[in-house]
Each structure stands twice: as C-alpha cells, then as structure tokens.
Design a protein around this motif. Structure first.
Motif, PDB file in Angstrom:
ATOM      1  N   THR A  81       0.862  -1.182   0.000  1.00 57.31           N
ATOM      2  CA  THR A  81       0.000   0.000   0.000  1.00 57.31           C
ATOM      3  C   THR A  81       0.897   1.229   0.000  1.00 57.31           C
ATOM      4  O   THR A  81       2.065   1.152   0.399  1.00 57.31           O
ATOM      5  N   ALA A  82       0.347   2.353  -0.437  1.00 56.52           N
ATOM      6  CA  ALA A  82       1.158   3.563  -0.550  1.00 56.52           C
ATOM      7  C   ALA A  82       0.422   4.775  -0.011  1.00 56.52           C
ATOM      8  O   ALA A  82      -0.809   4.846  -0.043  1.00 56.52           O
ATOM      9  N   VAL A  83       1.220   5.720   0.446  1.00 57.79           N
ATOM     10  CA  VAL A  83       0.761   7.065   0.751  1.00 57.79           C
ATOM     11  C   VAL A  83       1.621   7.986  -0.099  1.00 57.79           C
ATOM     12  O   VAL A  83       2.853   7.874  -0.101  1.00 57.79           O
ATOM     13  N   ALA A  84       0.983   8.846  -0.856  1.00 59.49           N
ATOM     14  CA  ALA A  84       1.672   9.790  -1.726  1.00 59.49           C
ATOM     15  C   ALA A  84       1.360  11.205  -1.242  1.00 59.49           C
ATOM     16  O   ALA A  84       0.204  11.502  -0.946  1.00 59.49           O
ATOM     17  N   ILE A  85       2.400  12.032  -1.150  1.00 62.83           N
ATOM     18  CA  ILE A  85       2.183  13.409  -0.693  1.00 62.83           C
ATOM     19  C   ILE A  85       2.743  14.400  -1.703  1.00 62.83           C
ATOM     20  O   ILE A  85       3.695  14.105  -2.424  1.00 62.83           O
ATOM     21  N   ASP A  86       2.127  15.564  -1.730  1.00 60.15           N
ATOM     22  CA  ASP A  86       2.625  16.677  -2.533  1.00 60.15           C
ATOM     23  C   ASP A  86       2.068  17.954  -1.930  1.00 60.15           C
ATOM     24  O   ASP A  86       0.939  17.961  -1.417  1.00 60.15           O
ATOM     25  N   ALA A  87       2.838  19.016  -1.999  1.00 61.21           N
ATOM     26  CA  ALA A  87       2.388  20.310  -1.469  1.00 61.21           C
ATOM     27  C   ALA A  87       1.433  21.014  -2.427  1.00 61.21           C
ATOM     28  O   ALA A  87       0.632  21.847  -2.010  1.00 61.21           O
ATOM     29  N   ASP A  88       1.487  20.659  -3.693  1.00 58.02           N
ATOM     30  CA  ASP A  88       0.689  21.323  -4.722  1.00 58.02           C
ATOM     31  C   ASP A  88      -0.698  20.680  -4.823  1.00 58.02           C
ATOM     32  O   ASP A  88      -0.805  19.486  -5.132  1.00 58.02           O
ATOM     33  N   GLY A 148      -7.783   2.200  -3.817  1.00 54.77           N
ATOM     34  CA  GLY A 148      -7.935   1.461  -2.570  1.00 54.77           C
ATOM     35  C   GLY A 148      -6.614   1.131  -1.895  1.00 54.77           C
ATOM     36  O   GLY A 148      -6.578   0.787  -0.720  1.00 54.77           O
ATOM     37  N   ARG A 149      -5.518   1.254  -2.650  1.00 53.68           N
ATOM     38  CA  ARG A 149      -4.187   0.957  -2.107  1.00 53.68           C
ATOM     39  C   ARG A 149      -3.290   2.176  -2.036  1.00 53.68           C
ATOM     40  O   ARG A 149      -2.147   2.074  -1.587  1.00 53.68           O
ATOM     41  N   CYS A 150      -3.781   3.338  -2.478  1.00 50.97           N
ATOM     42  CA  CYS A 150      -2.947   4.546  -2.512  1.00 50.97           C
ATOM     43  C   CYS A 150      -3.722   5.748  -1.985  1.00 50.97           C
ATOM     44  O   CYS A 150      -4.673   6.203  -2.621  1.00 50.97           O
ATOM     45  N   GLU A 151      -3.309   6.248  -0.852  1.00 49.59           N
ATOM     46  CA  GLU A 151      -3.871   7.486  -0.318  1.00 49.59           C
ATOM     47  C   GLU A 151      -3.006   8.645  -0.779  1.00 49.59           C
ATOM     48  O   GLU A 151      -1.781   8.520  -0.809  1.00 49.59           O
ATOM     49  N   VAL A 152      -3.628   9.756  -1.103  1.00 45.50           N
ATOM     50  CA  VAL A 152      -2.887  10.940  -1.544  1.00 45.50           C
ATOM     51  C   VAL A 152      -3.245  12.090  -0.622  1.00 45.50           C
ATOM     52  O   VAL A 152      -4.428  12.345  -0.371  1.00 45.50           O
ATOM     53  N   HIS A 153      -2.214  12.761  -0.106  1.00 46.89           N
ATOM     54  CA  HIS A 153      -2.413  13.861   0.841  1.00 46.89           C
ATOM     55  C   HIS A 153      -1.665  15.100   0.386  1.00 46.89           C
ATOM     56  O   HIS A 153      -0.568  14.994  -0.172  1.00 46.89           O
ATOM     57  N   GLN A 154      -2.239  16.257   0.681  1.00 42.59           N
ATOM     58  CA  GLN A 154      -1.544  17.516   0.442  1.00 42.59           C
ATOM     59  C   GLN A 154      -0.725  17.835   1.691  1.00 42.59           C
ATOM     60  O   GLN A 154      -1.265  18.219   2.727  1.00 42.59           O
ATOM     61  N   LEU A 155       0.584  17.631   1.598  1.00 42.50           N
ATOM     62  CA  LEU A 155       1.509  17.885   2.701  1.00 42.50           C
ATOM     63  C   LEU A 155       2.850  18.348   2.157  1.00 42.50           C
ATOM     64  O   LEU A 155       3.279  17.899   1.091  1.00 42.50           O
ATOM     65  N   ARG A 156       3.508  19.180   2.907  1.00 41.60           N
ATOM     66  CA  ARG A 156       4.895  19.557   2.620  1.00 41.60           C
ATOM     67  C   ARG A 156       5.803  18.535   3.297  1.00 41.60           C
ATOM     68  O   ARG A 156       5.394  17.857   4.230  1.00 41.60           O
ATOM     69  N   PHE A 157       7.041  18.471   2.858  1.00 45.87           N
ATOM     70  CA  PHE A 157       7.990  17.539   3.472  1.00 45.87           C
ATOM     71  C   PHE A 157       8.141  17.831   4.969  1.00 45.87           C
ATOM     72  O   PHE A 157       8.288  16.915   5.764  1.00 45.87           O
ATOM     73  N   SER A 158       8.096  19.082   5.326  1.00 48.43           N
ATOM     74  CA  SER A 158       8.244  19.469   6.739  1.00 48.43           C
ATOM     75  C   SER A 158       7.040  19.056   7.579  1.00 48.43           C
ATOM     76  O   SER A 158       7.100  19.126   8.805  1.00 48.43           O
TER      77      SER A 158
END
Length: 180
Positions: A35-42, A60-70
């Motif tokens: 499973t994966a979590v993918a993040i991007d600030a944009d 169903g296996r990949c959540e995507v969130h708006q987050l900065r690395f910090s």
C-alpha cells in the motif's frame, strides 16, 4: 525505484513529492501486496495523483495527501504504521536556473517549487533527510531521484544525518535509515 524495492513484497510505501503519482502507482502495479501514501504540497498535483490512482483502479491501495515535506510528522498521527520504503524525485535545481526561458512552458502547468529547491538545489533533500525518520521503520529503504551523475551529491544530506548509502546509481541514491 523498482530495482531498489526488490524483496519488498508487502508493507507500506511513501512517495514524497508525488506529482502525477506515476512512481507510487507504477510500484503498486508491480508490488500487489504493498500500500502507498503519496504526498505533494501542490493541490493540483494531489488532484492529478488522486485521479490517476482512481483511473488505474489503485485508489484502494494509494492514499494521496496535500503535505509539505516538513509536515511528514502529520502522517504519524494519521497513519500509525511506519513506512518500509520511501521514494522521491524531489525538486533539485538551484533557484537561479528558474529564470531561464527554457522552463517557461513547464511553469505554465506546474509550480516553480516542482523544479527548484533553494539556492544550491539541495533544499528538498535536506528537508526530507531531516523529516523522514519521523515516519520510517527501522532499516527502511529510501530512494532519491536526482540529476544524472549527481547521486553522491543528492545522498550527502542523508549520509550526514546517519543514513547509510547502499547504492549510488546514475539517477538515484539508494539509502537505508536505521534508528539509533
């Protein structure tokens, strides 16, 4: 990234600066129990990656969130399990290069932050090296994309913080985080 993930049959993957989601989604296709979590600030990138995951039947296996690395620590509160693998093809160009005309076309559809990271281009690597330990399992593998021939340069912020360089390839550094 796929070669570095050999032997990683199940578990959790983190894609930092996912953009369209292509790295995380390609790995999920090859690793059916991951499973994966993918993040991007944009927010546009988050919308694109979310749409691509849905279109590829991987939502169903990949959540995507708006987050900065910090803000990676926010995943710890939302996601009690730590990640076995982290991948990123972060911005690595020095800020001064963004003034060149050749980038004008790409900048119409993407944020300047998708390309540039500080005065020397190491800003994103430094931020990731500092913040990833908050969400990684012990002995997690970290794969950082980079400019051709710059793997040692990209690995430097990680190695200086205690990561072990496992392999320096043409366009990526493969590292291991070991909790102390």
């Amino acid at each position: 990234a796929h070669a570095a993930c050999q032997g990683f049959a199940d578990g959790r993957l983190l894609d930092c600066g996912t953009g369209s989601g292509c790295i995380a989604l390609a790995l999920l296709r090859r690793l059916p129990r991951v499973t994966a979590v993918a993040i991007d600030a944009d927010p546009n990138a988050v919308a694109c990656a979310t749409r691509n995951a849905k279109d590829l039947n991987l939502a169903g296996r990949c959540e995507v969130h708006q987050l900065r690395f910090s803000e990676l620590h926010d995943l710890n509160a939302a996601e009690p399990q730590r990640f076995s693998v982290a991948v990123s093809n972060p911005p690595y160009l020095p800020k001064r290069l963004m003034e060149h005309v050749g980038f004008a076309r790409e900048l119409q559809s993407q944020s300047v932050h998708a390309f540039a990271a500080g005065e020397d281009g190491l800003g994103a690597y430094e931020e990731l090296a500092q913040n990833l330990p908050q969400v990684l399992r012990d002995s997690a593998v970290v794969v950082m994309g980079c400019q051709p021939g710059k793997a040692e340069w990209a690995a430097q912020p990680f190695v200086s913080r205690g990561y072990e360089a496992l392999e320096l390839q043409a366009e990526c550094a493969v590292l291991r985080w070991t909790q102390k």
